[in-house]
Design an enzyme around this catalytic site. Structure first.
Site, PDB file in Angstrom:
ATOM      1  N   GLY A 286       0.792  -1.209   0.000  1.00 36.98           N
ATOM      2  CA  GLY A 286       0.000   0.000   0.000  1.00 36.98           C
ATOM      3  C   GLY A 286       0.825   1.260   0.000  1.00 36.98           C
ATOM      4  CG  MET A 288       8.680   2.085  -1.258  1.00 38.53           C
ATOM      5  SD  MET A 288       9.298   0.729  -0.240  1.00 38.53           S
ATOM      6  CE  MET A 288      10.960   1.315   0.091  1.00 38.53           C
ATOM      7  CD  GLU A 289      10.060   1.340   3.671  1.00 38.93           C
ATOM      8  OE1 GLU A 289      10.858   0.409   3.864  1.00 38.93           O
ATOM      9  OE2 GLU A 289       8.872   1.152   3.352  1.00 38.93           O
ATOM     10  CG  ASN A 290      10.257   5.560  -2.032  1.00 42.27           C
ATOM     11  OD1 ASN A 290      10.825   4.542  -2.364  1.00 42.27           O
ATOM     12  ND2 ASN A 290       8.983   5.798  -2.326  1.00 42.27           N
ATOM     13  CG  HIS A 322       4.190   0.842   8.684  1.00 44.38           C
ATOM     14  ND1 HIS A 322       4.155  -0.323   9.404  1.00 44.38           N
ATOM     15  CD2 HIS A 322       5.061   0.619   7.658  1.00 44.38           C
ATOM     16  CE1 HIS A 322       4.966  -1.208   8.851  1.00 44.38           C
ATOM     17  NE2 HIS A 322       5.524  -0.657   7.786  1.00 44.38           N
ATOM     18  CD  GLU A 323       5.059   2.953   4.554  1.00 42.11           C
ATOM     19  OE1 GLU A 323       6.269   2.994   4.240  1.00 42.11           O
ATOM     20  OE2 GLU A 323       4.419   1.894   4.629  1.00 42.11           O
ATOM     21  CD  GLU A 345       8.519  -3.240   6.149  1.00 41.48           C
ATOM     22  OE1 GLU A 345       7.594  -2.678   6.780  1.00 41.48           O
ATOM     23  OE2 GLU A 345       8.984  -2.785   5.094  1.00 41.48           O
TER      24      GLU A 345
END
Length: 872
Positions: A286, A288-290, A322-323, A345
């Site tokens: 859902g 992505m932590e770039n 979370h991200e 994670e």
């Protein structure tokens, strides 16, 4: 983040992170005689042609004399390569299977600094891998936007690189793009230059040293809303016209950033933090932590106040939490290799609940996360599970680590350790870890060492047990006796297993409490009886507060003492007793009547919505297990009798003082009672849907979600077409995605077949079609498997590379028919590479287990239901 795709590589003993971390000899990674220090990257995308051109200068350090430079490259056409100081071009070899580019020079390179220059071109993909596009409709017609997705190892589809997490380097990205479009990178724009042909060249500031999978580039007809938070420019980037839907996420980030700065003790280190929304969705991830430019699909970032339910708001907040947590655990400090993915994670999953408890206490964080804990334990008790620290030799195996064990069990391990050490001691250890390893790579032992400093409760031994071996610890009460105002509880420790292999014993830290009395903490180790003394006399609660990752089995006398006191237990302990009793009963280790009697005794009220939510979930699971059985009618009658008083307590309509949890519970109750055929609920749903078709604002967001779900599950052909019309006429991409997915809910197999055919028709966008297909798979696993196998040529493009593994691992876990297993096995042999088949074992084990429950456990439940059927 969740991700898939297959890869690469080869190698021998390699030292990572400037010699700090030695890789096992059988790990297949690049040699370390040449390593990167900095990338200067120029990208020119061609949107209409779905291609791009690239040039990169890589500052490399030749550590040992060698004639070869090897790096990762996938689906790239390399036109030329040069190394400074070398007169001629190297000989180039491309290995597509291993995703490797090798440059061989005429003589050994001198040690020291060099610059490697590569010119190349690549593809813009239609799946979230490498540089990809997402298309959406606008009043002016179709609009295309570009984004990147590199985890676990798809940066190699964007730039030839050392695409491994330990190979940190700086990145300076320059893009040549249409002047009317907005480019987004990890860092702020450093300069913009107008070019002929309505183009512009945009250079982004240099990043800190980071892993390749964290690099990001986005481009589109975007708008950005932002504010300054503690000196950081925090923004939400959306497609043109969606800025109003960005407000909720921006507010969430503005609260989360200072909370994390304080908790970690290290401020967020970049000058900006963007959250970038993309249309559509994915069955595998859902967000992505770039670093500095987090990507989200719209459903996990945007909130439309006209349509968003309380559950939508919670999901967005938790995803944002979370991200942003990853900006420390994962970005500032990164695992050295995919074995330790849980450091990213598991910790981010734990931290998102920590943030909810701090910033949204009305959502009762850990109580509402209880379902994730139970899912992890259910998987961990069966074949196909794996340790939290998962052995990975080849990056092609890494996708299998992005699962419930890594995320949810990992979070519960962190919760267990924090509860054992205490909040402040644990936080201080994490702060030491972050400060010591900032801008570096680590293994799990680095975290244990930091947590064990200056504490009377070291965690290393407990933590190794929980992370290095798979399985679920089981704490068993053997006896409890009270004398002189104290209760002596005798406990032993073993394993809760359904069909998982036997493992060694754990050291299990638990809190044992006497209801109305005191509490004692102890570590239970081994099968030998162990006595724990607790102040007070009364019913005994084992794992009080439920902070430890373990199941509990009470003695018959202990359970008999707890049942009458159920209403006096705290929310967490009510949840724990319900969940453990269900797991033990379904596994044949407690009578099914014991579980049903406990469920029957949950007092109906609005005061503990998380407990009622778990009861709803348990009843729905029993109902799915009864699908196709004659006894399902009796179960549904009993379930209606259990849940109707709860709906009466919370009310069909909301009250001004409703908490978020109560609002979410109301939706769950309406949906469940609708599925169970409650006539009053169905009557109100039909009336509400008829009004909604004429007037879309007649339902608030919560009731819209509940009403449309019930209508979809019970749809006939006419109703399905009405729902289809809603999807086609949707006013936004977010609404369209939700409405198309609703078409996959009907219980009617003929309509399920139509939904599958719709998914491959080209009408819904690719990213929406894959989610529609998964929705059908959860209701009709056998039908969906047969359809996918028979239409593979049309289905595979909806999921991209690795489609077979993605589908086999995620689509059929609700199945309970053993006849599904040979068909699934045939599908796996045809469409899943041998190296990635191990992760499918979990799904097969679950199907086998559910089939066993149907034949061996449900008859006992049905006898209990018959004996306790309401009169008349």
């Amino acid at each position: 983040m969740l991700k898939n795709l297959s890869r690469l590589a080869a190698g021998t003993l390699v030292v990572l992170c400037t010699g700090a971390i030695a890789a096992p000899a059988n790990r297949m990674i690049l040699p370390d005689d040449v390593v990167p220090d900095a990338y200067r990257l120029e990208i020119t995308p061609h949107l209409a042609e779905s291609t791009f051109d690239g040039r990169v200068e890589i500052d490399v350090d030749v550590r040992r004399r060698t004639k070869r430079i090897e790096l990762d490259s996938a689906d790239l056409a390399i036109a030329s390569a040069r190394l400074d100081g070398e007169a001629g071009a190297p000989r180039m070899a491309l290995d597509a299977k291993r995703q490797r580019a090798t440059f061989t020079f005429a003589h050994a390179l001198t040690t020291g600094r060099h610059v490697l220059r590569i010119a190349y071109s690549g593809h813009i993909n239609d799946q979230a891998a490498g540089l990809f596009h997402l298309d959406h409709e606008s009043p002016q017609g179709p609009v295309r936007s570009l984004y990147t997705m590199f985890e676990d190892s798809d940066a190699r589809r964007f730039v030839p690189s050392w695409d491994e997490p330990a190979r940190r380097a700086t990145f300076e990205l320059t893009v040549t793009v249409p002047a009317a479009l907005m480019p987004i990178g990890n860092m702020p724009v450093a300069s913009t230059e107008a070019l002929p042909g309505e183009l512009k060249r945009v250079r982004f500031a240099r990043t800190p040293p980071m892993s390749t999978y964290l690099l990001f580039f986005g481009l589109g007809e975007f708008e950005r809303v932002h504010r300054t938070v503690g000196g950081v420019d925090v923004g939400v980037v959306v497609k043109r016209g969606d800025t109003a839907q960005a407000a909720y996420a921006l507010d969430a980030a503005a609260k989360l950033l200072p909370f994390y700065n304080a908790w970690f003790g290290t401020p967020y280190p970049l000058p900006k933090l963007d959250m970038v929304a993309g249309a559509g969705g994915s069955v595998t991830f859902g967000a992505m932590e770039n670093w500095g430019a987090i990507f989200y699909f719209e459903r996990d970032l945007l909130v439309d106040d006209r349509r968003a339910s309380e559950d939508d708001r919670r999901r967005v907040f938790e995803t944002v939490a979370h991200e942003i947590a990853h900006q420390w655990f994962g970005n500032l400090v990164t695992m050295a290799w995919w074995d330790d993915l849980w450091l990213n994670e598991g910790f981010a999953s734990w931290m998102q609940v920590k943030a909810v408890e701090q910033l949204h206490p009305e959502w009762t964080g850990w109580a509402n996360d209880a379902g994730e804990k139970q899912r992890a334990m259910d998987i961990d008790a069966r074949r196909g599970t794996h340790p939290v620290i998962m052995h990975i030799d080849d990056v092609s195996q890494a996708e299998g680590a992005f699962d419930t064990i890594t995320y949810s069990k990992g979070a519960q391990v962190v919760r267990t350790l924090e509860a054992w050490q205490g909040d402040e001691t644990f936080r201080d250890g994490v702060r030491r870890y972050i400060a010591r390893h900032a801008y570096g790579n680590t293994v799990t032992e680095d975290l244990w060492r930091a947590l064990d400093v200056d504490t009377p409760r070291p965690v290393s031994a407990i933590a190794r047990d929980l992370t290095l071996q798979a399985g679920v610890p089981l704490v068993t009460e053997l006896d409890a006796r009270c004398a002189d105002g104290r209760t002596v509880v005798t406990l032993s420790q073993g394993q809760f297993s359904i069909d998982a292999p036997h493992v060694e014993r754990w050291r299990v830290p638990v809190k044992v409490a006497v209801l109305g009395g005191g509490e004692t903490r102890a570590v239970i180790a081994g099968a030998a009886p162990q006595a724990v003394t607790v102040p007070g006399c009364g019913p005994v609660i084992i794992n009080a507060g439920q902070s430890t990752y373990a199941r509990v089995r009470y003695s018959p006398a202990g359970l008999d003492a707890l049942l009458p006191a159920f209403g006096r237990l705290g929310v967490d302990d009510q949840l724990g007793l319900l969940a453990d009793t269900q797991a033990l009963a379904l596994a044949g280790r407690r009578p099914m009547g014991e579980l049903l009697a406990l469920m029957d005794g949950v007092p109906p009220s609005r005061d503990k919505p998380a407990v009622a939510q778990l009861l709803v979930a348990q009843l729905e699971d029993l109902d799915r297990l009864h699908d196709g059985l004659a006894s399902q009618a009796a179960l549904r009658s009993w379930a209606r009798a259990r849940l109707a008083p709860f709906l009466a307590a919370v009310g069909w309509d909301g009250r001004p003082d409703d908490s978020g949890d109560v609002r979410t519970l109301r939706v769950a109750l309406i949906e469940a009672l609708g599925e169970f055929g409650d006539p009053q609920v169905l009557g109100r749903v039909d009336q509400a849907f008829a009004r909604y078709l004429d007037q879309h604002d007649s339902l608030d967001a919560d009731h819209r979600e509940a009403v449309l779900y019930v209508v979809a599950t019970r749809a006939d052909e006419r109703t399905w077409e009405q729902l289809h019309g809603l999807a086609r006429a949707a006013g936004s991409e977010l609404e369209r995605a939700e409405d198309y997915e609703m078409l996959g809910h009907p219980r009617d197999p003929a309509l399920a077949q139509r939904a599958l055919e719709l998914a491959i028709s080209g009408e819904p966008p690719t990213t929406v079609a894959s989610r529609l297909m998964r929705a059908v798979g959860r209701v009709h696993p056998g039908l969906t498997l047969d359809f996918i196998a028979g239409h593979w040529a049309q289905v595979e493009p909806l999921f991209g590379e690795g489609a077979g593994a993605t589908i086999a691992a995620r689509f059929f876990d609700t199945g309970a028919d053993p006849a599904l297993l040979p068909r699934l096995d045939a599908f796996v042999r045809a469409h899943v590479p041998a190296a990635t088949r191990e992760r499918i074992v979990k799904n097969a084990a679950l199907i086998r287990y559910r089939a066993t429950v149907r034949t061996q456990r449900l008859p006992e439940a049905d006898r209990w239901l018959a004996a306790h059927a309401p009169a008349g």
